[in-house]
Design a protein around this motif. Structure first.
Motif, PDB file in Angstrom:
ATOM      1  N   ALA A 480      -1.287   2.025 -19.071  1.00 15.73           N
ATOM      2  CA  ALA A 480       0.115   2.315 -19.108  1.00 15.73           C
ATOM      3  C   ALA A 480       0.498   3.443 -18.324  1.00 15.73           C
ATOM      4  O   ALA A 480       1.748   3.844 -18.136  1.00 15.73           O
ATOM      5  N   SER A 481      -0.626   4.354 -18.353  1.00 20.16           N
ATOM      6  CA  SER A 481      -0.078   5.743 -17.591  1.00 20.16           C
ATOM      7  C   SER A 481      -0.362   5.685 -16.138  1.00 20.16           C
ATOM      8  O   SER A 481      -1.154   5.084 -15.413  1.00 20.16           O
ATOM      9  N   SER A 482       0.829   6.062 -15.331  1.00 21.12           N
ATOM     10  CA  SER A 482       0.995   6.142 -13.986  1.00 21.12           C
ATOM     11  C   SER A 482       0.027   7.024 -13.390  1.00 21.12           C
ATOM     12  O   SER A 482      -0.391   6.793 -12.221  1.00 21.12           O
ATOM     13  N   ARG A 483      -0.302   7.935 -14.232  1.00 21.25           N
ATOM     14  CA  ARG A 483      -1.489   9.007 -13.600  1.00 21.25           C
ATOM     15  C   ARG A 483      -2.697   8.181 -13.238  1.00 21.25           C
ATOM     16  O   ARG A 483      -3.293   8.323 -12.178  1.00 21.25           O
ATOM     17  N   ASN A 484      -3.259   7.344 -14.399  1.00 22.62           N
ATOM     18  CA  ASN A 484      -4.473   6.772 -14.072  1.00 22.62           C
ATOM     19  C   ASN A 484      -4.532   5.630 -13.188  1.00 22.62           C
ATOM     20  O   ASN A 484      -5.471   5.565 -12.340  1.00 22.62           O
ATOM     21  N   LEU A 485      -3.174   4.971 -13.015  1.00 17.18           N
ATOM     22  CA  LEU A 485      -3.223   3.851 -12.262  1.00 17.18           C
ATOM     23  C   LEU A 485      -3.254   4.342 -10.653  1.00 17.18           C
ATOM     24  O   LEU A 485      -3.859   3.759  -9.761  1.00 17.18           O
ATOM     25  N   ALA A 486      -2.515   5.693 -10.457  1.00 12.28           N
ATOM     26  CA  ALA A 486      -2.434   6.265  -9.160  1.00 12.28           C
ATOM     27  C   ALA A 486      -3.767   6.737  -8.723  1.00 12.28           C
ATOM     28  O   ALA A 486      -4.284   6.460  -7.628  1.00 12.28           O
ATOM     29  N   ILE A 487      -4.780   7.264  -9.535  1.00  6.24           N
ATOM     30  CA  ILE A 487      -6.029   7.775  -9.416  1.00  6.24           C
ATOM     31  C   ILE A 487      -6.981   6.695  -8.994  1.00  6.24           C
ATOM     32  O   ILE A 487      -7.721   6.717  -8.055  1.00  6.24           O
ATOM     33  N   ILE A 488      -6.834   5.557  -9.810  1.00  9.35           N
ATOM     34  CA  ILE A 488      -8.058   4.337  -9.652  1.00  9.35           C
ATOM     35  C   ILE A 488      -7.620   3.836  -8.361  1.00  9.35           C
ATOM     36  O   ILE A 488      -8.349   3.461  -7.560  1.00  9.35           O
ATOM     37  N   GLY A 489      -6.257   3.442  -8.040  1.00  6.75           N
ATOM     38  CA  GLY A 489      -5.686   2.861  -6.982  1.00  6.75           C
ATOM     39  C   GLY A 489      -6.078   3.547  -5.692  1.00  6.75           C
ATOM     40  O   GLY A 489      -6.549   3.023  -4.681  1.00  6.75           O
ATOM     41  N   MET A 490      -5.491   4.802  -5.638  1.00  4.70           N
ATOM     42  CA  MET A 490      -5.938   5.478  -4.376  1.00  4.70           C
ATOM     43  C   MET A 490      -7.413   5.465  -4.008  1.00  4.70           C
ATOM     44  O   MET A 490      -7.826   5.720  -2.761  1.00  4.70           O
ATOM     45  N   SER A 491      -8.092   5.896  -5.084  1.00  9.41           N
ATOM     46  CA  SER A 491      -9.719   6.121  -5.074  1.00  9.41           C
ATOM     47  C   SER A 491     -10.181   4.844  -4.364  1.00  9.41           C
ATOM     48  O   SER A 491     -11.005   4.748  -3.317  1.00  9.41           O
ATOM     49  N   ILE A 492      -9.853   3.552  -4.687  1.00 12.58           N
ATOM     50  CA  ILE A 492     -10.472   2.356  -4.363  1.00 12.58           C
ATOM     51  C   ILE A 492      -9.855   2.139  -2.984  1.00 12.58           C
ATOM     52  O   ILE A 492     -10.652   1.720  -2.047  1.00 12.58           O
ATOM     53  N   LEU A 493      -8.541   2.399  -2.741  1.00 14.93           N
ATOM     54  CA  LEU A 493      -8.193   2.243  -1.405  1.00 14.93           C
ATOM     55  C   LEU A 493      -8.672   3.037  -0.426  1.00 14.93           C
ATOM     56  O   LEU A 493      -9.062   2.611   0.645  1.00 14.93           O
TER      57      LEU A 493
END
Length: 610
Positions: A480-493
């Motif tokens: 639910a943390s936007s911080r974690n979602l941003a890190i994971i999504g940006m890293s994979i992309l």
């Protein structure tokens, strides 16, 4: 004593249940109780357990079959790089060296290294930069084909050919040896640096900054990119590949609550039938054998193309029989077998890039293996020791002329989750078998003739399981943390964008210095490196609590620390955790050595026996 108490409790519980088995004879009922004990365990054979000798050997062969193809393909790629594709004696010795080094490294890693059930095989992170380097003018091989008459036959498959009888190949043997010797010395230097990274504790410091948010993108991207290699093998015969997968899935999961009847006999108890999860433990081996037999039937019926230029040719069981004939019975690899070590600056830089990628991959695999084994994450001293062993054997591999280092194999980690066999003893035997294969050439050659379609099926099984295990780390993260979602999504992309950009853009990196261009290109073309660096940097610089980052729940699930208010573990879990702590990450006789030489406790790689 603890295990006997558990057995008594299980037996008493079983007597209190009104089941059909109460009508069985006491002897059969006792056997049934033993099976119920197996059912309650996480693994049929846990990390600290030793299967019977015969079963240990069969378990080890099952793991070996999943790894031999990489050794063969690596030897062929190195032969291509040093312009020795048609030198069968050179390839045979190179293959034996690869098997021999892999075997010794695997045994050492499971005995005095990180001590997780891991297989150490040829590291592709070293070969990819080498393939790029082989396109440079000073490393480029002469024209491979000389036109005979008015036609020339060219191998158009994705696989290196063992031989091509219709094409005449011209090579300079002295040039081949010169290239091998330059790779020798360069890999020895890179291996020494690799070893120092572990011995000095640099890896242990890096682990302080690694958590689930870092692990998930790096390992997931590795799994995503595996599909290319898997497809290359599976496409030779999709029917056989899918058959191999289906059989393994049925035996491992659809029938996981069933038991196979196994006839046994002993002098005291005579002949009897016991029920044992045999089909699940040997699911990968059984599916491999069935796929191999089906391929033999299709080959004998000539239902698979016998044209070497066709991809499906490598699904035939007779496509590589010449490997058996051309391999000597006994080959003993030794340091300096190809001459004294040389040196090449470009090769050294290439190997150093491979070293960085290999260390990152290995650390990720340590965590993945610990997760599969339901074990605590590797402590600093264990990771340091594991990387030091890899570096030392990279040095030996370079000295022996292998032209590649070794690294952990994710497919074998996935197989542990499929077969539920995680015994360290099995993987120690895997190392011994590979060492023997490296010396007895023809024995290893028989196994490397496995049809590519069967190998593709096994890769689909094992890497599919590995990807699932990698994604399971998401359960610890606050999604639910936007911080974690941003890190994971940006890293994979970014990890998917950078390699694509490098591959599709000519001269994507142009600094004016060719060597520097190659360095940046190799780093950006490695998706694991890009995702790991980005995720690690952002996870440790963007503010976030340990709960939000998943560190608290992650460590608690691995038995490192308990969350506040968490109930005590059950007696069975406590017993298992205690046995794990006495087995994994701890080098045999380390306590005795620490008492005798107290200074050893200050070494970054020495076990901390608390």
């Amino acid at each position: 004593m603890a295990k006997e108490e558990d057995n008594v409790q299980l037996k008493e519980t079983d007597m209190n249940h009104d089941t059909d088995d109460q009508r069985k004879k006491p002897l059969t009922n006792e056997t049934y109780v033993d099976v119920e004990e197996e059912k309650e365990k996480l693994f049929h054979y846990d990390v600290f357990e030793n299967p019977p000798v015969v079963m240990t050997f069969v378990f080890a062969i099952q793991q070996v079959l999943m790894s031999l193809s990489r050794s063969l393909s690596t030897a062929l790629l190195v032969a291509d790089i040093v312009c020795a594709r048609t030198d069968e004696n050179f390839k045979a010795r190179l293959l034996s060296t690869t098997l021999f080094i892999s075997g010794i490294t695997t045994f050492l890693q499971n005995t005095i290294g990180v001590r997780l059930p891991l297989y150490q095989g040829p590291a592709m992170t070293y070969l990819v930069p080498l393939l790029a380097m082989s396109t440079l003018p000073e490393w480029r091989c002469p024209d491979l084909a000389v036109q005979i008459g008015s036609s020339t036959v060219v191998n158009t498959t994705d696989f290196p050919a063992i031989s091509n009888v219709t094409t005449k190949i011209l090579y300079d043997n002295a040039d081949t040896l010169d290239k091998v010797q330059r790779l020798e010395g360069s890999l020895m230097i890179a291996g020494a640096i690799h070893m120092l990274v572990g011995l000095t504790g640099v890896v242990g410091l890096l682990i302080n900054f690694i958590g689930p948010v870092t692990i998930v993108p790096a390992l997931t991207v590795i799994g995503i990119y595996i599909y290319k290699a898997t497809t290359k093998f599976a496409k030779t015969q999709w029917g056989v590949s899918l058959l191999t997968v289906v059989i393994a899935m049925i035996l491992s999961f659809y029938l996981r609550k069933r038991r196979s009847p196994l006839p046994v006999w002993s002098p005291k108890r005579g002949f009897r039938i016991i029920w044992f999860p045999l089909h699940q433990m040997f699911s990968v081996l059984i599916s491999c054998i069935i796929g191999w037999v089906v391929s033999a039937i299709l080959t004998s019926c000539n239902l698979i193309s016998n044209d070497p230029s066709n991809d499906s040719y490598y699904a035939r069981t007779d496509s590589r029989l010449d490997v058996i004939q051309e391999t000597n019975w006994f080959i003993l690899p030794y340091p300096g077998q190809f001459g004294p070590p040389g040196f090449d600056t470009g090769a050294l830089i290439t190997f150093l890039m491979g070293t960085i990628s290999s260390i990152i991959d290995s650390i990720g695999d340590y965590y993945a293996c610990a997760k599969v084994c339901e074990a605590p994450p590797p402590p600093k001293h264990a990771a340091n020791r594991g990387i030091a062993i890899e570096g030392f054997m990279s040095f030996i591999g370079g000295w022996s002329g292998a032209s590649h280092a070794t690294s952990t194999f994710g497919g074998n980690i996935g197989a542990i989750g499929i077969t539920k066999v995680a015994s360290l003893r099995v993987f120690q035997l895997v190392g011994i078998i590979f060492t023997v294969f490296g010396v007895i050439g023809k024995v290893g050659a028989v196994f490397v003739t496995i049809p590519y379609s069967v190998i593709g099926g096994m890769m689909m099984i094992n890497f599919g399981m590995l990807i699932g295990v990698m994604l399971s780390n998401l359960q610890f993260i606050d999604l639910a943390s936007s911080r974690n979602l941003a890190i994971i999504g940006m890293s994979i992309l970014m990890a998917m964008m950078m390699p694509y950009w490098v591959q599709t853009t000519p001269n994507a990196i142009d600094t004016g210095i060719p060597t520097l261009n190659s360095i940046f290109t190799m780093f950006l073309a490695n998706p694991a490196f890009v995702s790991f660096v980005l995720a690690c940097f952002m996870d440790n610089t963007i503010p976030g609590t340990d709960d939000e980052r998943g560190l608290t729940a992650w460590k608690a699930s691995m038995g490192v620390e308990k969350e506040s208010g968490e109930k005590e573990e059950s007696t069975q879990d406590e017993i298992r955790l205690r046995k794990l702590k006495q087995t994994i990450y701890i080098v045999p006789f380390s306590k005795q050595l620490a008492r005798r030489f107290t200074c050893l406790r200050y070494l970054p790689f020495f076990p901390k026996n608390d």
